[in-house]
Design an enzyme around this catalytic site. Structure first.
Site, short mmCIF file in Angstrom:
data_model
loop_
_atom_site.label_atom_id
_atom_site.label_comp_id
_atom_site.label_asym_id
_atom_site.label_seq_id
_atom_site.Cartn_x
_atom_site.Cartn_y
_atom_site.Cartn_z
CE1 TYR A 245 -66.98 -32.66 -21.61
CE2 TYR A 245 -68.19 -31.88 -19.70
CZ TYR A 245 -68.12 -32.68 -20.82
OH TYR A 245 -69.18 -33.51 -21.15
CG ASN B 236 -73.70 -35.85 -13.15
OD1 ASN B 236 -73.87 -34.63 -13.18
ND2 ASN B 236 -72.58 -36.41 -12.77
N1 UDP Z 1 -66.57 -38.52 -6.96
C1 UDP Z 1 -66.25 -39.14 -5.77
N2 UDP Z 1 -65.48 -40.26 -5.82
C2 UDP Z 1 -65.03 -40.79 -6.99
C3 UDP Z 1 -65.36 -40.15 -8.21
C4 UDP Z 1 -66.14 -39.00 -8.15
O1 UDP Z 1 -66.64 -38.71 -4.68
O2 UDP Z 1 -64.33 -41.83 -6.94
C5 UDP Z 1 -67.40 -37.31 -6.90
C6 UDP Z 1 -66.81 -36.12 -7.64
O3 UDP Z 1 -65.91 -35.41 -6.81
C7 UDP Z 1 -68.06 -35.33 -7.96
C8 UDP Z 1 -69.13 -36.40 -8.17
O4 UDP Z 1 -68.62 -37.58 -7.55
O5 UDP Z 1 -68.43 -34.53 -6.88
C9 UDP Z 1 -69.45 -36.72 -9.60
O6 UDP Z 1 -68.25 -37.02 -10.25
P1 UDP Z 1 -68.16 -37.50 -11.76
O7 UDP Z 1 -66.75 -37.90 -12.01
O8 UDP Z 1 -69.18 -38.52 -12.06
O9 UDP Z 1 -68.46 -36.23 -12.69
P2 UDP Z 1 -68.96 -34.73 -12.47
O10 UDP Z 1 -70.39 -34.78 -12.12
O11 UDP Z 1 -68.14 -34.07 -11.40
O12 UDP Z 1 -68.71 -34.13 -13.79
#
Ligand code: UDP
Length: 334
Positions: free
Chosen positions: A167, A196
């Site tokens: 990505y 985000n």
């Molecule tokens: N995250 C989490 N639990 C979940 C899913 C995601 O703690 O069930 C955390 C993930 O490790 C990251 C943040 O939430 O630190 C944001 O994750 P997301 O999948 O939304 O996307 P990212 O911002 O990492 O691209």
């Protein structure tokens, strides 16, 4: 459709409404989370909207209420393959890509292709039609940023062979494609780096779920809320109506050719605090369950949005709790 919020976005757009009216706009990834919100607003503003989506992670249900509109056409197509249009295009919005970190592990090749071959096809169309192009890039191009808040000048800290490289690196390559097409063909192209974003229509299921919809879904089911790592990593969450307003401003304002702009919220929060807020807002009996932190998960993420405020005459308006309440309401009604 989220008619009230579509009207709310339109209310923020001012003169841009007239610039959208009557334009032919191609939205790639138009059945996805953000793509479908863009289609809703554009259709309502009387643009002629062509929506391309291969429905790999986008959903037909996101655009079901648009399908019988005269100014909306859905084309099921993979944008990594060439496509031709007889009618003149005015604006191309390239959003097509899977975006969930779980998808990075399952479909890395599709993600690489959407942001390299896909943007190449989109740029080719824009060039042929002398259309303006907006590429939705990402905060991921900064990788595990060492400069917080991160400005557009920061060049990144990315692992090219890491867990998120399909990505991060593909989006970086996509930005390079946009830069090259501007240089060689003198076309009007712009790069939005999205941080985000969350809101209604985000998927919570399976590999498609990002943190906000996953936590809401878990909380509403009184299931454990899965915080990865110790939850001290941060993100800054922008509500969808703010993001869509910014993207439309960026796509339709004059004189922004060649600009690269961060778009998101600068309200930074730890993931464990996010879990607590969602638990509170849903009155959930869920426990917080700590699980392993995925590899290369960025530790902090917060944009410098000074440039967006300045160039787009925009700022995020929906605070985190308010946006979460709206998202929770949508998940309850779904
Ligand atoms: N995250 C989490 N639990 C979940 C899913 C995601 O703690 O069930 C955390 C993930 O490790 C990251 C943040 O939430 O630190 C944001 O994750 P997301 O999948 O939304 O996307 P990212 O911002 O990492 O691209």
């Amino acid at each position: 459709m989220n008619a009230r919020e579509v009207k709310e976005i339109i209310g923020t757009l001012g003169d841009i409404r007239e610039d959208v009216h009557g334009k032919t706009v191609l939205v790639t990834g138009g059945a996805g989370f953000l793509g479908s919100w863009l289609c809703d607003v554009l259709v309502e503003l009387d643009a002629n909207v062509l929506c391309i989506d291969n429905l790999a992670s986008g959903l037909k249900s996101n655009i079901s209420e648009l399908l019988d509109k005269d100014n909306f056409t859905f084309i099921r197509h993979d944008i990594t393959q060439p496509v031709f249009f007889d009618e003149d295009l005015d604006v191309v919005l390239h959003l097509a890509s899977r975006a969930s970190p779980f998808e990075f592990q399952r479909f890395p090749i599709q993600i690489l292709k959407a942001n390299t071959l896909g943007i190449w096809v989109a740029l080719g169309l824009a060039k042929r039609h002398k259309a303006r192009l907006l590429y939705t890039s990402t905060s991921e191009i900064y990788g595990n940023a060492t400069e917080i808040p991160t400005s557009e000048e920061y060049t990144g800290n990315v692992n090219p062979i890491g867990a998120r490289s399909c990505y991060d690196e593909a989006k970086r390559c996509g930005e390079s494609f946009v830069t090259a097409y501007r240089l060689e063909h003198g076309m009007d192209a712009r790069i939005a780096r999205l941080f985000n974003t969350y809101g209604p229509r985000m998927r919570a299921d399976d590999i498609y779920g990002r943190v906000v919809p996953r936590f809401i879904d878990q909380a509403l089911k009184n299931a454990p809320i899965t915080v990865f790592g110790d939850g001290s990593q941060t993100r800054s969450f922008c509500y969808v109506t703010d993001q869509i307003e910014a993207l439309l401003r960026f796509a339709f304002l004059e004189d922004l050719d060649g600009k690269t702009v961060n778009v998101g919220s600068d309200e930074e929060i730890t993931i464990v605090a996010l879990a607590e807020i969602i638990k509170k807002l849903t009155n959930s009996a869920s426990n917080i369950k700590f699980e392993d932190l995925p590899k290369d998960d960025p530790l902090r993420r917060r944009p410098d949005i000074g440039k967006a405020k300045d160039l787009l005459n925009w700022k995020p308006k929906v605070g985190l709790e308010k946006g979460l309440e709206r998202t929770i309401r949508w998940f309850r009604m779904k």
